[in-house]
Design an enzyme around this catalytic site. Structure first.
Site, PDB file in Angstrom:
ATOM      1  N   CYS A  27       0.776  -1.243   0.000  1.00  0.00           N
ATOM      2  CA  CYS A  27       0.000   0.000   0.000  1.00  0.00           C
ATOM      3  C   CYS A  27       0.811   1.299   0.000  1.00  0.00           C
ATOM      4  O   CYS A  27       0.651   2.131  -0.896  1.00  0.00           O
ATOM      5  CB  CYS A  27      -0.979  -0.002   1.151  1.00  0.00           C
ATOM      6  SG  CYS A  27      -0.287  -0.598   2.701  1.00  0.00           S
ATOM      7  N   HIS A  74      -1.135   7.173   4.620  1.00  0.00           N
ATOM      8  CA  HIS A  74      -0.056   6.179   4.577  1.00  0.00           C
ATOM      9  C   HIS A  74       1.250   6.647   3.943  1.00  0.00           C
ATOM     10  O   HIS A  74       2.036   5.839   3.467  1.00  0.00           O
ATOM     11  CB  HIS A  74      -0.527   4.887   3.900  1.00  0.00           C
ATOM     12  CG  HIS A  74      -0.288   3.707   4.787  1.00  0.00           C
ATOM     13  ND1 HIS A  74      -0.475   2.403   4.390  1.00  0.00           N
ATOM     14  CD2 HIS A  74       0.151   3.646   6.061  1.00  0.00           C
ATOM     15  CE1 HIS A  74      -0.170   1.599   5.386  1.00  0.00           C
ATOM     16  NE2 HIS A  74       0.209   2.322   6.413  1.00  0.00           N
ATOM     17  N   ASP A 124      -4.719  -0.200  -4.641  1.00  0.00           N
ATOM     18  CA  ASP A 124      -3.285   0.025  -4.467  1.00  0.00           C
ATOM     19  C   ASP A 124      -2.448  -1.246  -4.450  1.00  0.00           C
ATOM     20  O   ASP A 124      -1.226  -1.185  -4.484  1.00  0.00           O
ATOM     21  CB  ASP A 124      -3.019   0.854  -3.203  1.00  0.00           C
ATOM     22  CG  ASP A 124      -3.586   0.199  -1.960  1.00  0.00           C
ATOM     23  OD1 ASP A 124      -4.244  -0.849  -2.065  1.00  0.00           O
ATOM     24  OD2 ASP A 124      -3.364   0.742  -0.863  1.00  0.00           O
ATOM     25  N   ASN A 125      -3.089  -2.397  -4.333  1.00  0.00           N
ATOM     26  CA  ASN A 125      -2.357  -3.658  -4.489  1.00  0.00           C
ATOM     27  C   ASN A 125      -3.373  -4.788  -4.645  1.00  0.00           C
ATOM     28  O   ASN A 125      -4.563  -4.597  -4.402  1.00  0.00           O
ATOM     29  CB  ASN A 125      -1.381  -3.933  -3.331  1.00  0.00           C
ATOM     30  CG  ASN A 125      -1.999  -3.807  -1.957  1.00  0.00           C
ATOM     31  OD1 ASN A 125      -1.590  -2.976  -1.166  1.00  0.00           O
ATOM     32  ND2 ASN A 125      -3.000  -4.614  -1.671  1.00  0.00           N
TER      33      ASN A 125
END
Ligand SMILES: *[C@@H]1O[C@H](CO)[C@@H](O)[C@H](O)[C@H]1NC(C)=O
Ligand SMILES: *[C@@H]1O[C@H](CO)[C@@H](O)[C@H](O)[C@H]1NC(C)=O
Length: 599
Positions: free
Chosen positions: A39, A102, A248-249
């Site tokens: 992330c 993040h 994001d992943n």
């Protein structure tokens, strides 16, 4: 979220009617990638248009280490990086991030210092609950102020999976759109994390999916996207708003089967550089501009959203640095295909590269035998001999090459002797050489951790610094450019913090944070908390589980945040919607789910 999580991507229970409709009304990208299998690096890449190895979201202290920003990480997004909202300001855009940031949780990394005008959400993921002794619960912010913490003011019931966060994030998004739509161009980064373990949904959605709790979370996100698109129509700005949905992943298969999504036909999941770790659902929507019902086979990247958004705003990307994102407008508006490589990094290591239909692996690795034997499996139920390896295997001399069209699951490496192998290898080698020769790696941000930087950012009445004499030796975060002493020479009087400007306030609270460096947090009324860190902080972050903090004693709940204030600021209660009925024969449109959605 995974490639296979949306109805339009073939998810069998067809539970994402809104995203499917979004795809049907716009363009679906089946070959779209995150910039990293994890992330934080992926989000840093999204907002900078640059690979994590350039923007600093990687490590150099272990080969191919995946790293992100948990509470004890010292680094974050460098000031030298130019983020999308910073650049969009030049064209008059107002920007908001809702949800998970993040990109670092110390004050210099605050989203409002990097171009965003508004923020509601958290510097981290909703992990927890923590014991509030060694580790505080993760804070939630409105702009500069901490308004509570996960599991306290923002409950997540781990037993039932109930949390209202997606509804709160939806309201934040709708309010922002309503406020901005008629007055300013706007950029909304809706970065929800309900599909990240521990997955959650609000009560009306719980138990409504065929897919368990993860499916409930997906349904709530799907419903929220539907409401945002509907609002754009109601405000008559739909044809003037570009919306993109992605993640994001890939789905984290370690959480399977209850809390994991689906990566469709692809190999493995989050944390790996196989397709399941980085290939994402991706949907673009812009009525009247992007024609309905299209599929683009363009190789796309989350970093392209940076360059494409700038292009939409009439801006050009910075010229003084390498930008990896491509302007997708020719693909979106004219159906053109552009040649470009996709680089798959783990930390400092280029693991693989895709060019056209061919993907070459220079290194293969899932995780260590040690972790695997403890039950941590990034590829449950999948074992491709010599490919899903548990030691870091070097193939740089003779890469493994797969044809992703015929073999999306990366199971049948091309024969080294074949003409196809030779031809693909020579094309990929030359692109990789160019990339590596020109590469200027950024200062690695994720190497150093320090227990002292956890849980920072108190409210305006937050903690004060301890007098200097309490500072234990060696208690300064490594890598802090301001050096070991500066913090402790300053004492921030309470009144000053209260009356200070927003940025000074955040600074003040960080200082307080760091008090934990060696001595303890401040408690609710300004009295010192009872937590005492007994040892010096760890010198660096290492692969594997973090060392247990050597702290003892109880930290008062929500320390640093006065109790009175806490009660006053508890998140507003959200009127929860009824759950929409599913039509199982509904349109099998298409689209993606995100940690990151875009407006
Ligand atoms: C969610 O909101 C509803 C309605 O305000 C409330 O009754 C419920 O307790 C909340 N649930 C959680 C887990 O916060
Ligand atoms: C995968 O299969 C290979 C070959 O059969 C075997 O050597 C290896 O131990 C297997 N790996 C796992 C994780 O089961």
């Amino acid at each position: 979220m995974g490639w296979g999580d949306l109805g339009v991507y073939g998810e069998p229970s067809r539970e994402t009617p809104n995203l499917d409709r979004m795809a049907a009304e716009g363009m679906l990208f089946p070959n779209f990638y995150s910039a990293n299998p994890l992330c934080s690096p992926s989000r840093a890449a999204l907002l900078t248009g640059r690979l994590p190895i350039r923007n600093g979201f990687y490590t150099t202290n272990a080969h191919a280490r995946n790293a992100y920003t948990p509470q004890e990480i010292v680094g974050g997004i460098p000031d030298s990086e130019q983020l999308l909202p910073e650049l969009l300001k030049k064209a008059g855009y107002v920007s908001k991030i809702v949800g998970k940031w993040h990109l670092g949780h110390r004050p210099q990394f605050h989203p409002l210092k990097h171009g965003f005008d508004e923020w509601f959400g958290s510097p981290n993921c909703h992990f927890g609950p923590y014991d509030n002794k060694a580790r505080p619960n993760i804070p939630v912010y409105r702009d500069w102020e901490m308004v509570g913490r996960y599991y306290e003011e923002f409950p997540i019931n781990l037993k039932t999976g109930e949390a209202n966060l997606t509804q709160i994030y939806l309201q934040e998004a709708l309010d922002f759109i309503k406020r901005q739509a008629r007055h300013h161009p706007f950029f909304l980064y809706w970065a929800v994390d309900a599909t990240h373990a521990p997955v959650y949904a609000s009560k009306p959605f719980l138990g409504t999916s065929q897919r368990g709790r993860y499916g409930d979370a997906v349904r709530e996100i799907d419903d929220s996207v539907g409401k945002m698109l509907e609002l754009l129509h109601d405000l008559h700005v739909a044809d003037n708003t570009f919306v993109f949905f992605t993640s994001d992943n890939g789905a984290a298969l370690i959480s399977a089967p209850e809390q994991a999504g689906s990566n469709g036909p692809f190999l493995c999941g989050k944390q790996t550089t196989f397709e399941g770790g980085m290939r994402e659902p991706a949907l673009a929507w812009w009525p009247g501009h992007i024609a309905a019902g299209q599929v683009s086979h363009q190789l796309g990247s989350i970093m392209d959203l940076f360059t494409t958004s700038l292009a939409l705003a009439g801006l050009t990307p910075p010229r003084d640095r390498a930008i990896d994102g491509l302007n997708l407008l020719p693909a979106l508006l004219q159906g053109r295909l552009m040649d470009r490589p996709v680089f798959y990094y783990r930390g400092d290591t280029l693991m693989a590269t895709t060019l056209g239909q061919h993907k070459a692996h220079f290194w293969t690795w899932t995780n260590s035998w040690e972790n695997f034997r403890q039950g941590i499996d990034f590829c449950p139920g999948q074992n491709v001999s010599g490919v899903t390896t548990h030691s870091l295997e070097d193939h740089t001399k003779l890469p493994l090459i797969f044809h992703l069209g015929r073999d999306p699951g990366e199971r049948f490496p091309l024969s080294f002797a074949s003409a196809e192998y030779q031809e693909a290898l020579s094309r990929i080698t030359s692109v990789v050489q160019q990339h590596q020769e020109a590469l200027v790696p950024g200062q690695p941000q994720l190497n150093v951790c320090n227990w002292a930087v956890m849980g920072h950012l108190a409210g305006p009445e937050g903690p004060r610094l301890l007098p200097r004499r309490h500072r234990p030796p060696g208690a300064t975060p490594e890598g802090d450019p301001r050096g070991p002493h500066r913090l402790h020479r300053r004492r921030v009087p309470r009144g000053r913090i209260q009356g200070a400007s927003a940025s000074a306030r955040a600074e003040g609270s960080t200082w307080a944070l760091r008090v934990c460096l060696g001595e303890g947090f401040w408690g609710p009324s300004g009295a010192p908390g009872r937590a005492r860190c007994l040892g010096s902080p760890p010198k660096g972050c290492e692969v594997g589980p973090p060392r247990p903090p050597r702290c003892a004693g109880a930290l008062p709940a929500g320390s640093g945040f006065p109790a009175q204030d806490r009660r006053d600021r508890v998140a507003r209660s959200v009127g929860l919607p009824g759950v929409p009925k599913l039509n199982p024969r509904g349109p099998a449109a298409s689209l993606l789910v995100p940690s990151a959605s875009w407006y």
